[in-house]
Design an enzyme around this catalytic site. Sequence first.
Site, PDB file in Angstrom:
ATOM      1  N   THR A   1     -21.925  -2.869 -22.621  1.00 23.04           N
ATOM      2  CA  THR A   1     -22.254  -2.432 -23.399  1.00 23.04           C
ATOM      3  C   THR A   1     -21.293  -3.162 -24.768  1.00 23.04           C
ATOM      4  OG1 THR A   1     -22.399   0.292 -22.537  1.00 23.04           O
ATOM      5  CG2 THR A   1     -21.490  -0.020 -24.112  1.00 23.04           C
TER       6      THR A   1
ATOM      7  N   VAL B   1     -13.289  -2.826  -9.838  1.00 18.39           N
ATOM      8  CA  VAL B   1     -13.637  -3.861 -11.104  1.00 18.39           C
ATOM      9  C   VAL B   1     -14.261  -4.975 -10.310  1.00 18.39           C
ATOM     10  CG1 VAL B   1     -12.695  -5.596 -12.538  1.00 18.39           C
ATOM     11  CG2 VAL B   1     -12.059  -3.531 -13.046  1.00 18.39           C
ATOM     12  N   THR B   2     -14.390  -4.822  -9.051  1.00 15.08           N
ATOM     13  CA  THR B   2     -14.634  -6.255  -8.077  1.00 15.08           C
ATOM     14  C   THR B   2     -15.990  -6.312  -7.816  1.00 15.08           C
ATOM     15  OG1 THR B   2     -12.014  -6.317  -7.026  1.00 15.08           O
ATOM     16  CG2 THR B   2     -14.757  -6.909  -5.330  1.00 15.08           C
TER      17      THR B   2
ATOM     18  N   HIS C   1     -24.631  -2.820 -13.029  1.00 13.61           N
ATOM     19  CA  HIS C   1     -23.604  -3.940 -13.913  1.00 13.61           C
ATOM     20  C   HIS C   1     -24.315  -5.643 -13.276  1.00 13.61           C
ATOM     21  CE1 HIS C   1     -20.668  -6.366 -15.523  1.00 13.61           C
ATOM     22  NE2 HIS C   1     -19.721  -6.631 -14.612  1.00 13.61           N
TER      23      HIS C   1
ATOM     24  N   TYR D   1       0.822  -1.275  -0.134  1.00 16.63           N
ATOM     25  CA  TYR D   1      -0.136   0.012  -0.444  1.00 16.63           C
ATOM     26  C   TYR D   1       0.887   0.968  -0.233  1.00 16.63           C
ATOM     27  CZ  TYR D   1      -4.190  -2.781   0.436  1.00 16.63           C
ATOM     28  OH  TYR D   1      -5.759  -3.910   0.279  1.00 16.63           O
TER      29      TYR D   1
END
Length: 345
Positions: A153, A124-125, A179, A69
């Site tokens: 899409t 993205v998760t 989504h 991190y």
Amino acid sequence: MSVERGKIVIIGAGHVGSAILNALLGMNLAKEIVLINLDREQALGEALDASHTLAFSYSAGCAIRVGDYPDCAGAQIIINTAGPSIKPGESRDRMQLLQTNLNVMTSIMDGVTRYTRDAIFINVTNPVDVLTYFCIRKYDYPRMFSTGTLLDTARFNKMLGDLLHVDAKSVTGFVLGEHGGTAFIPWNTVNVGGLPIDRFEEQFGLSRPVDRDLMIRAVKESGLDIIELKGYTSSGIALTACRVVSAIVFNAHAVLPLSVIPEGEYGLRDVAMSLPCVLGEKGVERILTLPLDKEAERDLHACDTYLRGVIRQVDTAMHASPILGEDVLAAHKAHMPGVNGVRPS
């Protein structure tokens, strides 16, 4: 804190994270890529494997390394792919991932925000909409959004292009909303070369009108088909992420459907869903308001109702306990407006 242009951090080095790594390299979109992963040896293997592609002439130089991190400091873009995904034979409902991945995302955001609040954060998760909403609200992260329905899409554009025998890139049309199972297509805004849908039969020699219900079902189910066939999805979401990254890196002001929290657009607030956004080097610049017809407005409100129901259930559970309970996973189904589950990426 100054941002280093071209520095990208990928959190999670599994199928999706590694595919994004290789796609970024193949498209020459990064000067430096840092992989953060719980299994550092796996991340090191991915970094080493990918680094060997830099010896070929078509690939520009890029520093690839494993980090943690603190390496988020100075990053231009952070892409989060960490957390489990749906596996073959499991439920088609992305919300089954919510309990685990909200805890994963909380841990990640705790780590990231110690070192930066300047990077553009792309989630993205799954389930991307609910996770993005809670992370933005909890951490007040200024430039965070998810890939949302951009992959949906792309699938829709390819399917409609195939039906009409035209290049998918000639199709102008978005999948919007969640989504997942309440995603919808505002058909009154879809066109090919400027031709609206009511001209498709005449211009493309179709024997019957486009089956709109079948099309959106196929879009939602395609991710599951891929998972059942190969075990996971990776290529489509990798290029989806790269499309977003390229719009940022090149300040393209691209119009893409991304999951964001609207501030009154379409009459919506306090929910995250995909809407057409203008994306550039500073992140999402604005949300465009499409002229939706009554059918699309109905679908938009159904999506809003569903997502708000999930958010309320999660919010209640989070106030009761820092760890989500199983009741959340069942409770969201009560808000589903007559759809057959939520599909995986």
